[in-house]
Design a protein around this motif. Structure first.
Motif, PDB file in Angstrom:
ATOM      1  N   PRO A  15       0.795  -1.230   0.000  1.00 47.14           N
ATOM      2  CA  PRO A  15       0.000   0.000   0.000  1.00 47.14           C
ATOM      3  C   PRO A  15       0.825   1.277   0.000  1.00 47.14           C
ATOM      4  N   ARG A  16       2.136   1.177   0.237  1.00 47.09           N
ATOM      5  CA  ARG A  16       2.965   2.380   0.246  1.00 47.09           C
ATOM      6  C   ARG A  16       3.074   2.955  -1.166  1.00 47.09           C
ATOM      7  N   PRO A  17       2.734   4.232  -1.359  1.00 45.54           N
ATOM      8  CA  PRO A  17       2.798   4.819  -2.703  1.00 45.54           C
ATOM      9  C   PRO A  17       4.185   4.751  -3.336  1.00 45.54           C
ATOM     10  N   LYS A  18       5.225   4.859  -2.526  1.00 46.59           N
ATOM     11  CA  LYS A  18       6.569   4.892  -3.103  1.00 46.59           C
ATOM     12  C   LYS A  18       6.935   3.571  -3.770  1.00 46.59           C
ATOM     13  N   THR A  19       6.382   2.468  -3.304  1.00 50.92           N
ATOM     14  CA  THR A  19       6.664   1.187  -3.952  1.00 50.92           C
ATOM     15  C   THR A  19       6.130   1.173  -5.379  1.00 50.92           C
ATOM     16  N   LEU A  61      13.961  -1.539  -2.656  1.00 47.44           N
ATOM     17  CA  LEU A  61      14.362  -0.129  -2.648  1.00 47.44           C
ATOM     18  C   LEU A  61      13.491   0.685  -1.700  1.00 47.44           C
ATOM     19  N   ALA A  62      12.201   0.360  -1.644  1.00 46.69           N
ATOM     20  CA  ALA A  62      11.286   1.099  -0.766  1.00 46.69           C
ATOM     21  C   ALA A  62      11.644   0.928   0.703  1.00 46.69           C
ATOM     22  N   ASN A  63      12.334  -0.143   1.034  1.00 49.35           N
ATOM     23  CA  ASN A  63      12.724  -0.404   2.418  1.00 49.35           C
ATOM     24  C   ASN A  63      14.066   0.222   2.789  1.00 49.35           C
TER      25      ASN A  63
END
Length: 406
Positions: free
Chosen positions: A158-162, A372-374
């Protein structure tokens, strides 16, 4: 009196920001809220920015070799699609020949009809020539694909950056320059992405219609057809008589089988389209023999950057297939992504095209986007920029430094 008023106003704003920060879920930033407010706008913005980067690098390399950017963007298959859009299948000029330098009356039928049809429709609407219309169709399709990829990513994370990272990785991949060319990669990816959205969200009519149209774009739609039809059949058996899923299963192969059937009628052979591909473009199922030979030759001689990087990209795709299967993402995504990789591996043909054939398999990049999102923000941004720059350079090199067809 104005200064105290301004001070009071600033204090009220600061108090508002503090209250918003207290009520925001942990880890949610103002930037994240902005992305969630206009998700598709941000998705398209990322796609356009990445593609502009690729076009700038292509313009630089093309200029160094005294070539016009516009001409490069419509080269190879692009010329075929433009000729079909302008003249129809039966009146393509004789100078257009297959990969073997030959030409028969049915040679143009190797190219699927939806993309040139859209070019023919868009050109008079925009008042442009066919080449400009083709690039416009690719641009619009790329933006639609970016929105679909973002929608798919939201199901996974659900994170937009992913989702935005997934779009950047897809739009900046090696050979993603075809998304900005008179090629079918952008159009097919748009239809595939929204077909998968339909599957994941149980919108079976959307999935069926998009898959049917995708079958009129390119032969790799066979993987999408199999994935969507299987998902619909599974839904029917699990949920009982769901008429939308049943319609989806029936509708999905219509475009692909319809075109193959049309070519069969024109050629007088059930395998007409496959015969044209084999004779004209040396493309046929060989169980991966040519791929193995190609890899062996590169490992032994390492002839060129194009060949070496193509081999590494195919190997990376295999590794990513293993990762998405083990990542516990919805099975239609890894079946579509992995099935595309399998088709690339087991099909003989122009080996230098294998990298661009992988472009529509965007689910392969989900583990990379998640990883990368992490990471810390500066690491995430630096790694993404480096990836996009490399992909853009290789794309530009493949069109300007490499002399054979892609």
């Amino acid at each position: 009196m104005r200064r105290p008023t301004l001070l009071m106003k600033n204090e009220r704003n600061d108090d508002l920001h503090r209250r918003m920060s207290r009520t925001m879920p942990k880890g949610l930033t103002m930037a994240t809220i902005a992305v969630r407010a206009r998700p598709y706008l941000h998705a398209i913005g990322v796609f356009v920015l990445v593609r502009l980067t690729g076009l700038v690098l292509l313009a630089i390399l093309a200029g160094n070799r005294h070539r016009e950017l516009f001409d490069v963007l419509k080269s190879w298959d692009g010329d075929w699609y433009l000729a079909i859009a302008e003249n129809g299948y039966d009146n393509v000029p004789p100078r257009f020949v297959d990969a073997g330098g030959q030409r028969t009356p049915t040679t143009p039928l190797a190219f699927f009809p939806l993309y040139p049809t859209l070019i023919r429709v868009v050109a008079p609407i925009t008042g442009s020539d066919s080449a400009t219309a083709a690039l416009l169709v690719s641009l619009i399709a790329g933006c639609v694909a970016a929105a679909g990829i973002l929608r798919v990513a939201r199901v996974i994370d659900p994170r937009p950056k992913t989702g935005l990272l997934l779009i950047a990785l897809w739009g900046g991949a090696p050979m993603a320059i075809t998304l900005s060319m008179a090629y079918t990669e952008a159009l097919f990816t748009a239809l595939a992405a929204w077909a998968l959205v339909g599957v994941l969200e149980r919108n079976w009519l959307l999935a069926g219609v998009c898959t049917a149209f995708a079958g009129l774009v390119r032969p790799s739609a066979s993987v999408l057809v199999g994935t969507v039809a299987l998902a619909a059949i599974v839904a029917v058996f699990r949920a009982g008589k769901t008429w939308q899923a049943m319609v989806c299963a029936v509708l999905s192969p219509v475009g692909l089988f319809g075109w193959w059937g049309y070519v069969a009628k024109r050629t007088g052979s059930l395998t007409g389209w496959f015969d044209i591909q084999r004779q004209g473009w040396f493309s046929y199922f060989d169980g991966g023999q040519q791929t193995v030979r190609f890899f062996g030759d590169i490992i032994d001689t390492g002839n060129s950057v194009m060949e070496t990087v193509t081999m590494l990209l195919v190997i990376a795709a295999v590794v990513l297939t293993i990762l998405i299967i083990s990542a516990r993402i919805p099975w239609p995504l890894w079946l579509y992504g992995g099935g595309t990789v399998l088709m690339v591996l087991v099909t003989a043909g122009i080996t230098y095209s294998k990298a661009r054939f992988l472009i529509p398999a965007f689910p392969l990049l989900i583990p990379v986007a998640r990883g990368l999102a992490n990471r810390k923000r500066h690491t995430m941004i630096a790694a993404t920029i480096a990836y996009v720059l490399f992909g853009s350079w290789f794309s530009a090199y493949s069109l300007t430094g490499w002399t054979l067809a892609i």
